[in-house]
Scaffold this active site. Structure first.
Site, PDB file in Angstrom:
ATOM      1  N   GLU A  15       0.814  -1.211   0.000  1.00  0.00           N
ATOM      2  CA  GLU A  15       0.000   0.000   0.000  1.00  0.00           C
ATOM      3  C   GLU A  15       0.848   1.261   0.000  1.00  0.00           C
ATOM      4  OE1 GLU A  15      -0.571  -2.620   1.862  1.00  0.00           O
ATOM      5  OE2 GLU A  15      -2.565  -3.296   1.241  1.00  0.00           O
ATOM      6  N   HIS A  84     -10.061  -5.444   9.425  1.00  0.00           N
ATOM      7  CA  HIS A  84     -10.664  -5.251   8.103  1.00  0.00           C
ATOM      8  C   HIS A  84     -12.099  -4.736   8.194  1.00  0.00           C
ATOM      9  CE1 HIS A  84      -7.580  -8.385   7.805  1.00  0.00           C
ATOM     10  NE2 HIS A  84      -7.388  -8.009   6.549  1.00  0.00           N
TER      11      HIS A  84
END
Length: 280
Positions: A15, A84
């Protein structure tokens, strides 16, 4: 001749790497769109988003623009556990230089995403995972929705629910239940959190004089808390009762389906909050 390069690139799971590349590409005149698999992963790439993209226009005296869009799913309900399932919009709203969008409907999502891509500032585009399965007819042809313009999803006179993302649906469900008891609820979908449509908030608060803010995010340090403070500071004379907040619990999102369902607001929680603010 202007050369336009388009493409979809499946990058390694890094990321920080692909967000950093996107910021650099935007500074060079491209308009990249980055998708993080979960908004939770912003902690991995906080530097390119918060320290580079958000600050570059200011640090260069307006000489450099960063027209990049960071798309990121958020929210609970899919049993994705603690790392998440969070709603982290408050992190981005706290950072000057970023625009933050959190739509509810497919029509709004399309129109706002197109506006975000055309915008010359970095935009964080937050999408609740449980909204992906929703289907609706969207307008034909080219259209955009301006960034920073809220939308009244339901007109009402007794209390204003201010909300965004999936909680718009929950708020509309609660409004229908409350209507059976003669309570007329207005639902204001902010759609854009930064810049905030303050005029729309002033209008609805001045109309109903009662406010409930609904957000799935953890209540402590939430964007809902910021809104509550702004309303209390600037619109106190319009309020007939304190602002009520309905948010997620101050705990890590559980993996257990039963516990996860207890962790974020539901229509029944919103109904209870509306009755409380109306002293019913």
């Amino acid at each position: 001749m202007n050369l336009v390069l388009t493409g979809v690139y499946d990058t390694p799971i890094s990321e920080s790497g692909f967000c950093g590349m996107a910021v650099g590409a935007a500074m060079r005149g491209m308009r990249p769109i980055v998708e993080l698999m979960y908004n939770d992963f912003m902690t991995v790439c906080a530097d390119p988003i918060l320290n580079q993209a958000a600050k570059m226009r200011y640090m260069t005296g307006g000489q450099v623009e960063v027209p990049v869009v960071f798309r990121m799913p958020m929210g609970a309900g899919r049993r994705n556990a603690s790392q998440h399932s969070q709603c982290l919009e408050a992190y981005f709203c706290h950072m000057p230089g970023l625009k933050v969008i959190a739509p509810c409907t497919a029509t709004d999502a399309k129109g706002l995403l197109k506006s975000a891509i055309r915008d010359n500032d970095p935009v964080v585009f937050m999408e609740h995972k449980l909204l992906y399965a929703h289907k609706e007819e969207i307008p034909d042809g080219e259209y955009t929705i301006p960034i920073g313009v809220a939308d009244v999803k339901r007109e009402g006179t007794d209390v204003s629910i201010i909300t965004w993302s999936r909680d718009v649906d929950f708020s509309l469900e609660a409004a229908e239940e409350l209507a059976k008891e003669g309570i007329n609820v207005e639902v204001l979908d902010l759609r854009t959190l930064v810049p905030l449509d303050w005029d729309a908030i002033v209008k609805t608060v001045s109309k109903t004089h009662h406010v409930v803010i609904v957000s799935e995010e953890v209540k402590r340090g939430s964007y809902a808390g910021e809104l509550s403070a702004q309303i209390a500071e600037d619109l106190l004379d319009e309020l007939d009762a304190p602002v009520e907040r309905v948010c997620g619990l101050n705990i890590t999102s559980p993996f257990s389906p039963t516990l996860e369902d207890m962790n974020f607001p539901h229509p029944a929680d919103i109904v209870k909050a509306v009755k409380h603010v109306l002293n019913k």
